[in-house]
Each structure stands twice: as C-alpha cells, then as structure tokens.
Design a protein around this motif. Sequence first.
Motif, PDB file in Angstrom:
ATOM      1  N   TRP A 163      63.281  64.107  75.205  1.00 43.88           N
ATOM      2  CA  TRP A 163      62.493  63.006  74.653  1.00 43.88           C
ATOM      3  C   TRP A 163      61.014  63.066  75.159  1.00 43.88           C
ATOM      4  CZ3 TRP A 163      64.510  60.561  70.921  1.00 43.88           C
ATOM      5  CH2 TRP A 163      65.730  60.364  70.793  1.00 43.88           C
ATOM      6  N   GLY A 164      60.775  64.076  75.972  1.00 42.67           N
ATOM      7  CA  GLY A 164      59.386  64.379  76.260  1.00 42.67           C
ATOM      8  C   GLY A 164      58.564  65.018  75.321  1.00 42.67           C
ATOM      9  N   SER A 165      59.431  65.924  74.348  1.00 42.68           N
ATOM     10  CA  SER A 165      58.832  66.488  73.270  1.00 42.68           C
ATOM     11  C   SER A 165      58.329  65.763  72.142  1.00 42.68           C
ATOM     12  CB  SER A 165      59.849  67.408  72.675  1.00 42.68           C
ATOM     13  OG  SER A 165      59.482  68.060  71.653  1.00 42.68           O
ATOM     14  N   GLY A 166      56.912  66.002  71.744  1.00 40.19           N
ATOM     15  CA  GLY A 166      56.499  65.045  70.707  1.00 40.19           C
ATOM     16  C   GLY A 166      57.228  65.110  69.291  1.00 40.19           C
ATOM     17  N   LEU A 167      57.935  66.229  69.319  1.00 36.99           N
ATOM     18  CA  LEU A 167      58.558  66.422  68.000  1.00 36.99           C
ATOM     19  C   LEU A 167      59.840  65.374  67.857  1.00 36.99           C
ATOM     20  CD1 LEU A 167      58.656  70.386  67.567  1.00 36.99           C
ATOM     21  CD2 LEU A 167      57.611  68.691  65.932  1.00 36.99           C
ATOM     22  N   ASN A 168      60.294  64.909  68.954  1.00 35.51           N
ATOM     23  CA  ASN A 168      61.327  64.137  68.846  1.00 35.51           C
ATOM     24  C   ASN A 168      60.953  62.699  69.060  1.00 35.51           C
ATOM     25  OD1 ASN A 168      63.399  66.228  69.173  1.00 35.51           O
ATOM     26  ND2 ASN A 168      63.350  66.285  71.285  1.00 35.51           N
ATOM     27  N   ARG A 169      59.906  62.431  68.943  1.00 42.29           N
ATOM     28  CA  ARG A 169      59.493  60.935  68.849  1.00 42.29           C
ATOM     29  C   ARG A 169      60.029  60.279  67.396  1.00 42.29           C
ATOM     30  NH1 ARG A 169      54.508  58.947  66.761  1.00 42.29           N
ATOM     31  NH2 ARG A 169      53.930  61.051  66.494  1.00 42.29           N
ATOM     32  N   ASN A 170      60.532  59.128  67.749  1.00 38.06           N
ATOM     33  CA  ASN A 170      61.158  58.511  66.617  1.00 38.06           C
ATOM     34  C   ASN A 170      62.210  59.116  66.047  1.00 38.06           C
ATOM     35  OD1 ASN A 170      58.296  56.948  66.853  1.00 38.06           O
ATOM     36  ND2 ASN A 170      59.040  55.932  65.109  1.00 38.06           N
ATOM     37  N   LEU A 171      62.717  59.981  66.717  1.00 38.65           N
ATOM     38  CA  LEU A 171      64.073  60.615  66.358  1.00 38.65           C
ATOM     39  C   LEU A 171      65.194  59.403  66.077  1.00 38.65           C
ATOM     40  CD1 LEU A 171      65.688  63.185  65.320  1.00 38.65           C
ATOM     41  CD2 LEU A 171      66.286  63.687  67.746  1.00 38.65           C
ATOM     42  N   ARG A 178      68.959  65.635  60.279  1.00 36.03           N
ATOM     43  CA  ARG A 178      68.299  64.767  61.042  1.00 36.03           C
ATOM     44  C   ARG A 178      67.320  63.681  60.476  1.00 36.03           C
ATOM     45  NH1 ARG A 178      65.008  68.491  65.465  1.00 36.03           N
ATOM     46  NH2 ARG A 178      65.655  70.250  64.261  1.00 36.03           N
ATOM     47  N   ILE A 179      67.299  62.406  61.020  1.00 40.36           N
ATOM     48  CA  ILE A 179      66.489  61.326  60.483  1.00 40.36           C
ATOM     49  C   ILE A 179      65.343  60.920  61.595  1.00 40.36           C
ATOM     50  CG2 ILE A 179      66.390  59.045  59.493  1.00 40.36           C
ATOM     51  CD1 ILE A 179      69.283  59.484  58.370  1.00 40.36           C
ATOM     52  N   LEU A 180      64.346  60.811  61.160  1.00 38.43           N
ATOM     53  CA  LEU A 180      63.117  60.183  62.036  1.00 38.43           C
ATOM     54  C   LEU A 180      62.569  59.043  61.338  1.00 38.43           C
ATOM     55  CD1 LEU A 180      62.717  63.628  62.153  1.00 38.43           C
ATOM     56  CD2 LEU A 180      61.510  62.974  63.816  1.00 38.43           C
ATOM     57  N   THR A 181      62.049  58.226  62.056  1.00 38.90           N
ATOM     58  CA  THR A 181      61.645  57.006  61.476  1.00 38.90           C
ATOM     59  C   THR A 181      60.127  56.992  61.486  1.00 38.90           C
ATOM     60  OG1 THR A 181      61.610  55.730  63.624  1.00 38.90           O
ATOM     61  CG2 THR A 181      63.309  55.402  61.921  1.00 38.90           C
ATOM     62  N   ARG A 182      59.499  58.139  61.211  1.00 38.96           N
ATOM     63  CA  ARG A 182      58.280  58.616  60.928  1.00 38.96           C
ATOM     64  C   ARG A 182      57.811  59.663  60.061  1.00 38.96           C
ATOM     65  NH1 ARG A 182      55.728  62.448  64.356  1.00 38.96           N
ATOM     66  NH2 ARG A 182      57.348  63.744  65.617  1.00 38.96           N
ATOM     67  N   CYS A 183      56.836  59.848  59.453  1.00 37.69           N
ATOM     68  CA  CYS A 183      56.456  60.876  58.594  1.00 37.69           C
ATOM     69  C   CYS A 183      56.054  61.903  59.272  1.00 37.69           C
ATOM     70  CB  CYS A 183      55.354  60.456  57.636  1.00 37.69           C
ATOM     71  SG  CYS A 183      55.015  61.331  56.176  1.00 37.69           S
ATOM     72  N   LEU A 184      56.749  63.197  59.280  1.00 36.19           N
ATOM     73  CA  LEU A 184      56.188  64.198  60.050  1.00 36.19           C
ATOM     74  C   LEU A 184      55.119  64.740  59.301  1.00 36.19           C
ATOM     75  CD1 LEU A 184      59.702  66.138  60.764  1.00 36.19           C
ATOM     76  CD2 LEU A 184      58.081  64.922  62.446  1.00 36.19           C
ATOM     77  N   SER A 185      54.221  65.583  59.881  1.00 36.91           N
ATOM     78  CA  SER A 185      53.068  66.066  59.280  1.00 36.91           C
ATOM     79  C   SER A 185      53.495  67.693  59.277  1.00 36.91           C
ATOM     80  CB  SER A 185      51.929  66.127  60.374  1.00 36.91           C
ATOM     81  OG  SER A 185      52.018  67.074  61.379  1.00 36.91           O
ATOM     82  N   ALA A 186      52.817  68.267  58.100  1.00 36.10           N
ATOM     83  CA  ALA A 186      52.971  69.645  57.500  1.00 36.10           C
ATOM     84  C   ALA A 186      53.296  70.531  59.034  1.00 36.10           C
ATOM     85  CB  ALA A 186      52.111  69.946  56.961  1.00 36.10           C
ATOM     86  N   ARG A 187      52.295  70.330  59.991  1.00 42.13           N
ATOM     87  CA  ARG A 187      52.206  71.298  61.001  1.00 42.13           C
ATOM     88  C   ARG A 187      53.688  70.771  62.109  1.00 42.13           C
ATOM     89  NH1 ARG A 187      47.046  71.464  64.947  1.00 42.13           N
ATOM     90  NH2 ARG A 187      46.535  72.469  63.273  1.00 42.13           N
ATOM     91  N   GLU A 188      54.112  69.595  61.913  1.00 39.05           N
ATOM     92  CA  GLU A 188      55.198  69.284  62.798  1.00 39.05           C
ATOM     93  C   GLU A 188      56.517  69.783  61.741  1.00 39.05           C
ATOM     94  OE1 GLU A 188      54.538  65.182  64.964  1.00 39.05           O
ATOM     95  OE2 GLU A 188      54.581  65.148  62.944  1.00 39.05           O
ATOM     96  N   VAL A 189      56.227  69.713  60.639  1.00 35.36           N
ATOM     97  CA  VAL A 189      57.670  70.327  59.994  1.00 35.36           C
ATOM     98  C   VAL A 189      57.758  71.847  60.243  1.00 35.36           C
ATOM     99  CG1 VAL A 189      58.563  70.845  57.566  1.00 35.36           C
ATOM    100  CG2 VAL A 189      57.589  68.377  58.157  1.00 35.36           C
ATOM    101  N   ALA A 190      56.459  72.538  60.170  1.00 38.94           N
ATOM    102  CA  ALA A 190      56.529  73.900  60.409  1.00 38.94           C
ATOM    103  C   ALA A 190      56.954  73.984  61.763  1.00 38.94           C
ATOM    104  CB  ALA A 190      55.012  74.683  60.236  1.00 38.94           C
TER     105      ALA A 190
END
Lengths: 295, 226
Positions: free
Chosen positions: A21-29, A234-246
Amino acid sequence: MFEPDYFRDPSWVDWGCPINWGSGLNRNLALWYLAAPNAMGWGSNKVRDLCRKNDGTLTNMTPGTSWIGPLSARGSFGALKFASAAAMEVSFSSFVLAETSPWTVWWRSTLTSYGDSFPGEWSLKTGQATGFIVFHNTADSSYRPLSFGSDSNFVTQKASTDWSSSIVGVPQTYALTFDGASISTAGSYALYRNGNAETIGATGGGFASVPNVSHLGYASANSTEFDGNLPEFRILTRCLSAREVAAYHAEAIAGYPTVLNRVPLPRLSPEQSAAAIIGRGLTRSLGLSRLSLVG
Amino acid sequence: MTPLELARDIVAAFIAKSGVREWQDAETRAAIADATVDLVMRILYGPPPWPDPMALPDYFKVEPGTAKTIKSSSGDAAITLTSVANAAARQAATLDLGANWARRWRLEVEYELAATPTAGNTISHLGSWQNASGGGQGNTSGSDAAYTGYSSNIDASIKQLEFLGDFVCTAQATATVQKGLVGVIVPKARYLNLVVYNNSGAAFHSSATNIVIRLTPLEDLVQDAV
C-alpha cells in the motif's frame, strides 16, 4: 548474488499481506484478482481478492482445469482459463462503477479466438440485461474494442484497426479509465492496450447507466463468452493517468516488483557487501577483470 | 558512511584526480581499482597482512527446520477440529514460533472429513499475529475453541485476520486423509492464533487422529556452494 527468479517466482510474495500500500500505483485499489499458484484461491472454486473485500466464485468452471500455470499463461504467474462455451464466469458481489466519480478497470488477458459471431469476447455483465463487453465483434463485422450493453449502446466506436490478428494468442494488458466527468461522453474515457492509449470514438445509443460489475467471462444478455486466459483483473476507484497505466503495464510484465510485497532476501554484512561491490560492481564498471577479492 | 559508500567515494576521487581521460587507459583503471581495494581493506582490517581473500557466499539456499504441529493433543498448540461443521470455524491455542523465527514457513495440513466434500471447495486458514500469547486480532482468544468472530459474524471478523491460504478439497470419501500445501507464509510476529474456517461442504471427522496442521520453518542459508 540475487535470486534470478525473485520477481518471477510467486513464492517470494508475501501472500498474507500481498499489496504494497506504500506504492502510489495501489492508491484507491478496490479489487484485485491475481492468479498465482498456491495462493489466493488457486485450484479452488474461489478467486480471492487481494484487497480482502470481494472474493469471486467460479461458475460453470472446473477448479481442477480452470487454473493454468505460467507455462500456459505466458508472462504471468498463472491464469484462469475460459472457453467459449458453457457460460463460464467468475461472479462476485456487484461492484458499482460510479457515474460521477472516476474509476479504472484494468485487466490482463490472452484471447484464444476472436471470431465473427461472438466467440472471442469477454465481458462484465450487470445482471442479465446489460453488459460491458470488450472485443465485441458485431454481426455487421465491425470491430468495437469495447462496448456497453447492446450493440447500439457503446462507448467506443468502431476500432480504427481490427485488433483480431494482433491480440489472439498474444498476452495483452488493457485499461479503461473514466474521469468522472460525464458517463455518456466518450471524452471521459480512455482505453489503453499494453500501456499505450487507443483511440476512443464517439459514444452511441442510449447508454446512460453505469455498469454494476459482477461477472467476468460471460454476458448472458447476448450470449457472449470470453474465450481465453485471464491472469488478473483490477478495479480502482480513481482514474489512472496515462503514465500510471504505462507503469502498471511495466509492473505486470516484470512480475510486480513494487506493487506486491515480497519476502526480503537475506542481507549481507557490510564487509561482505563491500567486498562484493569492490570485487564485482566496481571492477565491472571500471572494465577490469583482474580483481579476485571475492570467492 | 558505510564501507560501500566509502569505496565508491574513493574510486570517484581517484578518477577525478586522474589526468584528462587518463582513466580510459586500462592500466590506470587497474591501478585505481587496486588502490581502492587497498584503502578499503586497510579501513576494514587495518594494516596488512590481511586475511585471506574473502570467500563471498554466492548462493541463497533453504533448509527445513523443526516443524511445529497444531493438533488436538501432543502438538505445539492445540486445536480440536473434530466434527466442526461446514461453514463453521475453529481457533487454535496460541502457537509460539520462538524468540527468533524463520522468515518463511511452509503451512501444510492433513484433514479427514466426515463426508465427501465438494471438489474445489476450501478450508481457509487465517491468522492473528501478536507479541504475546493469548487474545489477538479478530477477537481470537488464544485458546482452542469455536470461532464465531465478534458476534456470530465470521465472514466479517476474519477480514481482520491475515489470510494464510486455502486447503483445496478433492471429492474423496471419508477415511481418506487429504494432505495438501496451504502455502508459504511470512510470520509478522512471534505468536500465532490460527483460525480454520471450514467451507468444504462437509464436517470434519469425529476423530482427531488424522487431523494435523504442520508449520515447517524454511531457514535461509547464504553459502558458497550450489
């Protein structure tokens, strides 16, 4: 010195507390199904949510054969294998993708077939009426990479490119993001494949309600069935940016080096580390081959 | 400053002090590396003579330690799973992994059920980790007893426990002892309150003879040889 399979071998993952959960990518996972041998329901009739909130249940699937290992699910720890028959699906408690707040649906799959009459699709459905369908190859032979509900209700228009030849048998990652602005406007969505943005067309039909995601693999409304392997969803309750998707894509193909918690490798003493870096790291970086401090 | 940082800084200083592109010369690079090793060895071990070149371990290996068992009696911790019904759960007495515990443990079980379970159904294993014996997370008591969560709400309460893994049943008839790997777990503390949640579709057998939960420490080794 390091285990070469450290990031490829799921046995190094701390499956008791798998999510970093310390990874920013997992925020709102909010939900994560990940097929991995001997973990998270592997081999059973359950798919365990890594978030510990919403386990899925295999329906019309056989636990003994539906879980396939990494050799059959290239590039993944493993996968759930669906077939274009028998209404195979993973069902779970309905997950409402909000109409006025952002979300992202991310998945990884390999299609086995992509035919002309619905054999090569996979879907998320809401109840028995509407659906969320990817790779919907409609009767008029148009290719829509993604649509909601019936053929006339869709978010993405015809794909500019027929993906069928490029995705059948080839592992892919996908992301559909919604920015929360307007559920019926194509501009609120972004679709990515392997970390790269795909063209989103205009919306069509009378799409007005958000999907309740509750099934993977089968949409009974139009008898569409996913035919292929699904290593994760996976489902996240936020909109991933293009950079995050990459970044998500890079994580997936690298064995999730930062988003999963792993058992730390043994640590060396400072002296051992010094000898190692002097004898190997610096020697190598300096282009030398004559130092033999280390054994 | 660590020895690593020191060695790095020494090399960097040497390179900076070398002449214009002198460091591109192979002999100069060798000399810089030799001097760096000399200085670091002096820092680590004092003036020469130094100990023989260090045989740095090259391989991580694992060896099993002494297993701990959880069973009705004569184990390291007690759990009475006899006749525990489908959809019911049982908690074990606190298991002490020892003051210094291995980082990874193999969790495997041997179960006998009173009726034929449904293939693919699961018996789940959950754990509360704590610094002392006794009550723990998710309202576990640390004693061998039925587990019902806080208020007959097992499904809600086990969310507060760590999910250790499932035992996946096969449709074997009674008297067959099913043996399987639940997973490799990573303890978070010395003491474990284990909860076994039966969703096999059948009750556990009325005899505890063939019911054993075994945790084997996987001790890490760092050594030279393969």
